[in-house]
Design a protein around this motif. Structure first.
Motif, PDB file in Angstrom:
ATOM      1  N   GLU A 109     -69.112 -26.258  84.350  1.00 49.09           N
ATOM      2  CA  GLU A 109     -67.808 -25.714  84.007  1.00 49.09           C
ATOM      3  C   GLU A 109     -67.981 -24.232  83.767  1.00 49.09           C
ATOM      4  N   CYS A 110     -67.187 -23.420  84.479  1.00 51.21           N
ATOM      5  CA  CYS A 110     -67.351 -21.972  84.406  1.00 51.21           C
ATOM      6  C   CYS A 110     -67.071 -21.474  82.994  1.00 51.21           C
ATOM      7  N   ALA A 111     -68.017 -20.710  82.447  1.00 45.91           N
ATOM      8  CA  ALA A 111     -67.861 -20.194  81.088  1.00 45.91           C
ATOM      9  C   ALA A 111     -66.896 -19.014  81.043  1.00 45.91           C
ATOM     10  N   LYS A 112     -66.556 -18.493  82.193  1.00 41.50           N
ATOM     11  CA  LYS A 112     -65.646 -17.347  82.246  1.00 41.50           C
ATOM     12  C   LYS A 112     -64.182 -17.798  82.355  1.00 41.50           C
ATOM     13  N   CYS A 113     -63.879 -18.644  83.362  1.00 39.64           N
ATOM     14  CA  CYS A 113     -62.479 -18.992  83.616  1.00 39.64           C
ATOM     15  C   CYS A 113     -62.192 -20.476  83.423  1.00 39.64           C
ATOM     16  N   GLY A 114     -63.208 -21.291  83.120  1.00 38.85           N
ATOM     17  CA  GLY A 114     -62.991 -22.701  82.818  1.00 38.85           C
ATOM     18  C   GLY A 114     -62.853 -23.604  84.026  1.00 38.85           C
ATOM     19  N   HIS A 124     -72.766 -19.793  91.167  1.00 48.54           N
ATOM     20  CA  HIS A 124     -71.692 -18.990  90.600  1.00 48.54           C
ATOM     21  C   HIS A 124     -70.358 -19.685  90.820  1.00 48.54           C
ATOM     22  N   CYS A 125     -69.351 -19.237  90.080  1.00 40.29           N
ATOM     23  CA  CYS A 125     -68.032 -19.859  90.136  1.00 40.29           C
ATOM     24  C   CYS A 125     -67.271 -19.354  91.363  1.00 40.29           C
ATOM     25  N   PRO A 126     -66.700 -20.255  92.195  1.00 43.21           N
ATOM     26  CA  PRO A 126     -65.982 -19.816  93.397  1.00 43.21           C
ATOM     27  C   PRO A 126     -64.628 -19.174  93.070  1.00 43.21           C
ATOM     28  N   THR A 127     -64.139 -19.363  91.855  1.00 42.89           N
ATOM     29  CA  THR A 127     -62.832 -18.824  91.493  1.00 42.89           C
ATOM     30  C   THR A 127     -62.917 -17.386  90.988  1.00 42.89           C
ATOM     31  N   CYS A 128     -63.850 -17.123  90.071  1.00 39.26           N
ATOM     32  CA  CYS A 128     -63.943 -15.767  89.497  1.00 39.26           C
ATOM     33  C   CYS A 128     -65.255 -15.089  89.882  1.00 39.26           C
ATOM     34  N   LEU A 129     -66.141 -15.816  90.540  1.00 31.55           N
ATOM     35  CA  LEU A 129     -67.427 -15.331  91.050  1.00 31.55           C
ATOM     36  C   LEU A 129     -68.447 -14.992  89.963  1.00 31.55           C
TER      37      LEU A 129
HETATM   38 ZN   LIG Z   1     -64.983 -18.847  86.931  1.00 36.81          ZN
END
Ligand SMILES: [Zn+2]
Ligand SMILES: [Zn+2]
Length: 106
Positions: free
Chosen positions: A17-22, A35-40
């Protein structure tokens, strides 16, 4: 049936679970998701070798730039917001192209 089988083997290619954008990020089939595909954003978990999980920094790594390497294609330059460590990560197939173009313009 009772078994005492241990299931503590290491999944390198795991969902998180992305720690930046959830965003709940599913594991990639083809390559390692880091890495997160939504916020990178990425996480600083590797120390020297990608996948070694030897770092105890565990801070967010922000996408700081793009580099093109002939054999590997585009790589995102991630920079740790706490310790400043830089790491290259291959762009994944499902990374948000709008976010990719944002760091491209920097
Ligand atoms: Zn993210
Ligand atoms: Zn760090």
């Amino acid at each position: 049936m009772i078994t005492n089988q241990r299931r503590n083997f290491i999944h390198i290619n795991e969902g998180f679970e992305c720690a930046k954008c959830g965003t709940k990020v599913a594991p990639l089939k083809k390559s390692c998701r880091n890495h997160c595909p939504t916020c990178l954003y990425s996480m600083h978990v590797d120390e020297t070798i990608p996948g070694d999980r030897a770092s105890n920094c565990h801070s967010l790594m922000a996408p700081a730039g793009l580099e093109y390497k002939g054999s590997k294609g585009y790589q995102i330059v991630h920079k740790c917001i706490k310790c400043g460590k830089k790491q290259l990560n291959k762009v994944a197939d499902d990374d948000d192209p709008k976010e990719i173009s944002k760091i491209n313009l920097k």
